[in-house]
Design an enzyme around this catalytic site. Structure first.
Site, PDB file in Angstrom:
ATOM      1  N   ASP A 174       0.821  -1.220   0.000  1.00 25.68           N
ATOM      2  CA  ASP A 174       0.000   0.000   0.000  1.00 25.68           C
ATOM      3  C   ASP A 174       0.855   1.270   0.000  1.00 25.68           C
ATOM      4  O   ASP A 174       0.601   2.200   0.769  1.00 25.68           O
ATOM      5  CB  ASP A 174      -0.946   0.017   1.198  1.00 25.68           C
ATOM      6  N   ASP A 194      -0.436  -4.580  -3.610  1.00 25.97           N
ATOM      7  CA  ASP A 194      -1.472  -3.546  -3.810  1.00 25.97           C
ATOM      8  C   ASP A 194      -0.888  -2.138  -3.640  1.00 25.97           C
ATOM      9  O   ASP A 194      -1.486  -1.273  -3.005  1.00 25.97           O
ATOM     10  CB  ASP A 194      -2.615  -3.737  -2.799  1.00 25.97           C
TER      11      ASP A 194
END
Length: 566
Positions: free
Chosen positions: A388, A409
Site C-alpha cells: 500500500d 497492492d
C-alpha cells in the site's frame, strides 16, 4: 641614498601601513578576492551578503560568500568550514559571528571567553595566509524594548562589544554593523522593518522574523557594511560602488513562500510548520521549497489548506520518510491515519522532485502517500514502500514522470487517477494495483505510456531462503479491492515479471463479472494478450482513443492537468 632606493623604501612603507590594494584589478591583473564568513545573517538569501555584492565593481573584485546558517564562531570552525574558507586564498575576509553563540543553541552556544578566543583565531589565521581580516559586529536582532518601544534592546550587544575590543587590541579593521543596524532600524521604526522581515511560525502563530533579511533589506544593510568598510579599509574604496547595480537583487528561492531546511537559516525547520503557515482556502498557490535532507515523521496537508505546492531541492536527497505501519502507533501520530507518511486532504495539491517513502517493510499496510483531496498533481517524484505505498482516495489525481515501487497492492484506492510516463516497479512480485472504484465512476486507475519493471530475482528471506521460486518474481497487473474496480493500461511496456494471465480476481470468481480491467497496445515480454484471462478486456483502438487525461479527470469543472504539463 640614491633615487631608486628612496622609491623602493617609500613603496615598502606604504605597503606596511596597510593602505595598499593587494590587487589593482586593472586589465590583465588578478581580481581582489573578498570572502564573507559568518552565519545566516551574512548569507545571500537570508542576510546582507547578496546586497553587499551589488556594491562591488565586478571587473575588479570577486566576492565569495561561505557563510552558513545556524553556525556559531565555534561550530563554523569545528565543521571545517573555516579551513575551507582559508583554502580560497582570499585577500580580505569579512568575519561576523555572535547570533548562534548566544545561550540555548545546543552544539553552537559558547561562553564569552570561547567566543573571544574563536574570533581572535579567525584574525590570526587570516593573517597567517597573508590575507587581511575585517571584523564585523553582528547584525542586530530587531528586538524592540517594551519599556521604550521606539528603541532596540539587542541581546547581541555584549558580543558586539567584545568584537570591538578585539579589533582595537589587534589593530583589525572594524565594520560596526551592530551599531549601524540599530541606528537604521530605530530610524525606520517597527512597521517599516516588517517590510524586509520574513515570517515564521512560533507556537503555531505566524510572526515576523526579527533576525533575517529579505527583499530590500539585503541591499539596505549591505549598504551599511559597504559604508563602514570604505572607512575601515580605505584601499578598497576604488572597488566599492556608491550605489548598488541592482537595488532589489533576487535569487531563485525568492519565488517560494516558505523554505524548509534543517539549517535554521530557512524560515522553517519543520515541514509541518510550513504547511500550517499557508492560508486556509486560498485560491493562490502557496509554494514550499524543501531543501535537501531526510525529514522523518508524519506530515499532513489539512482539509482547507488548498493550493499547497511542495518542491524538493533534489529528488533522491529530499526525502519525506516514515517508518510505521498501520498496526503501529507512535506518539504524535495522527490517530485517523496510522501507518501513513504524508496525508493530503486539501485540494489542488502539487508535489515535484520529492521522495515519499515508508520504510516499515514487509509486515502490513504502510503508506508513503495518501491523497484524499481533489485535483492533485504529482510530477517527477519517487514513491517507495512495500504494501500500500500509494493510496489515491476519492478525488482526481495526476501522476507524471514518477517512480512508484512496492509489492502488495502498492497503488490502490477509489480515486480517478492517471499515471503518465511513470515507472511502476514491483518488488518481489505481488500485485500492482487494488482499485476500489465506485460503480458509477467510469474510470479508476489509468496508466498511460508507463513502464512496468520488476526485481530480476526473488528476495532472500530472513532464513536465507528465497521468498519464492519464480525468477523473476511474478506480479499481476491488479486485483479488485471492491467489485467494480477499474484499471486500464494504455501503450505500456510490461516486463517479464508480469504473469501471462495478467490479473487476479482476489479469490472471488464473482469479481470477474464486475471488475473493469483492460489493456491496449501493451508491449514488452509481459504483454501476452492471448494468455490474459478472458474476463479482462483488450481494448480496440477506437475505445482506447477515447481515454485521455481530460476524459478521465475532466469532471464537471473540465480539469485537464495534462495541458498544464504539455
Amino acid at each position: 641614498m640614491n633615487k631608486i632606493t628612496k622609491i623602493l623604501l617609500t613603496v615598502l612603507a606604504f605597503s606596511i601601513s596597510g593602505c595598499s590594494v593587494l590587487h589593482t584589478g586593472n586589465a590583465g591583473s588578478k581580481k581582489i578576492t573578498i570572502v564573507l564568513v559568518g552565519d545566516s545573517t551574512v548569507q545571500d538569501r537570508t542576510g546582507w551578503g547578496l546586497g553587499f555584492k551589488e556594491f562591488l565593481d565586478t571587473n575588479k573584485v570577486e566576492c565569495i560568500n561561505v557563510a552558513m546558517g545556524g553556525r556559531s564562531s565555534m561550530s563554523f570552525m569545528r565543521e571545517g568550514r573555516w579551513t575551507n574558507a582559508l583554502a580560497l586564498k582570499g585577500d580580505y575576509y569579512l568575519i561576523q559571528f555572535g547570533h548562534n553563540n548566544e545561550p540555548g543553541k545546543p552544539g553552537r552556544s559558547t561562553d564569552m571567553a570561547t567566543f573571544v578566543r574563536n574570533m581572535e583565531q579567525y584574525v590570526d589565521d587570516a593573517r597567517a595566509i597573508g590575507a587581511k581580516p575585517v571584523l564585523v559586529t553582528p547584525l542586530t536582532r530587531r528586538q524592540w524594548d517594551p519599556a521604550n518601544p521606539g528603541k532596540i534592546k539587542s541581546s547581541l550587544a555584549p558580543y558586539a562589544a567584545e568584537v570591538r575590543k578585539i579589533a582595537a587590541e589587534k589593530n583589525v579593521p572594524l565594520v560596526d554593523l551592530q551599531a549601524r543596524s540599530i541606528e537604521l532600524c530605530e530610524q525606520l521604526g517597527r512597521e517599516k522593518c516588517y517590510e524586509f522581515s520574513p515570517t515564521k511560525v512560533v507556537d503555531g502563530t505566524n510572526t515576523y522574523d526579527g533576525t533575517h533579511l529579505i527583499g530590500v533589506g539585503r541591499v539596505m544593510f549591505g549598504r551599511l557594511v559597504v559604508e563602514e568598510l570604505r572607512k575601515a579599509v580605505p584601499e578598497l574604496s576604488p572597488v566599492l560602488l556608491a550605489e548598488p547595480r541592482n537595488p532589489m537583487p533576487a535569487i531563485a528561492e525568492d519565488k517560494y513562500d516558505a523554505i524548509v531546511a534543517a539549517d535554521v537559516s530557512a524560515n522553517y525547520t519543520n515541514l509541518q510548520m510550513a504547511i500550517d503557515a499557508a492560508p486556509t482556502n486560498s485560491a493562490k498557490p502557496f509554494r514550499i521549497l524543501v531543501k535537501k535532507g531526510i525529514y522523518q515523521g508524519q506530515f499532513m496537508v489539512p482539509a482547507g489548506k488548498n493550493n499547497i505546492e511542495l518542491f524538493g531541492e533534489d529528488l533522491t536527497n529530499t526525502v519525506l520518510t516514515y517508518d510505521h505501519n498501520q498496526q503501529e502507533m507512535n506518539a504524535g501520530a495522527y490517530p485517523r491515519f496510522p501507518g501513513t507518511g504524508v496525508i493530503v486532504l486539501g485540494n489542488d495539491f502539487r508535489a515535484q522532485n520529492l521522495t515519499f517513502q515508508n520504510v516499515s517493510g514487509d509486515h502490513g499496510q504502510a503508506l508513503a502517500l495518501r491523497v484524499d483531496g481533489d485535483r492533485a498533481i504529482i510530477n517527477g517524484c519517487r514513491l517507495l514502500g512495500w504494501q500500500d505505498t500509494l493510496l489515491v482516495n476519492n478525488g482526481r489525481d495526476y501522476f507524471t514522470n514518477c517512480y512508484v515501487a512496492g509489492r502488495v497492492d502498492f497503488i490502490y484506492g477509489s480515486a480517478a487517477a492517471v499515471f503518465q510516463n511513470c515507472e511502476i516497479h514491483s518488488k518481489n512480485g505481488g500485485h500492482v494495483t487494488a482499485a476500489d472504484t465506485p460503480k458509477d465512476k467510469p474510470f479508476g486507475l489509468v496508466f498511460m505510456d508507463c513502464k512496468l519493471t520488476g526485481d530480476p530475482h526473488p528476495w532472500i528471506g530472513p532464513n536465507g531462503v528465497p521468498a519464492n521460486t519464480n525468477s523473476p518474481p511474478k506480479a499481476d497487473l491488479g486485483r479488485p479491492w471492491r467489485p467494480y474496480a477499474s484499471v486500464t493500461y494504455l501503450n505500456c511496456w510490461l516486463g517479464d515479471h508480469i504473469k501471462p494471465e495478467g490479473w487476479n480476481n482476489w479469490r472471488n470468481p464473482a469479481n470477474e463479472k464486475t471488475a473493469r480491467f483492460s489493456e491496449y497496445n501493451s508491449t514488452g515480454p509481459g504483454a501476452n494478450p492471448d494468455k490474459r484471462y478472458k474476463w479482462a478486456k483488450q481494448l480496440t483502438q477506437e475505445e482506447a482513443d477515447k481515454i485521455t487525461v481530460s476524459s478521465v479527470l475532466g469532471g464537471v469543472d473540465g480539469w485537464d492537468p495534462g495541458a498544464e504539463h504539455d
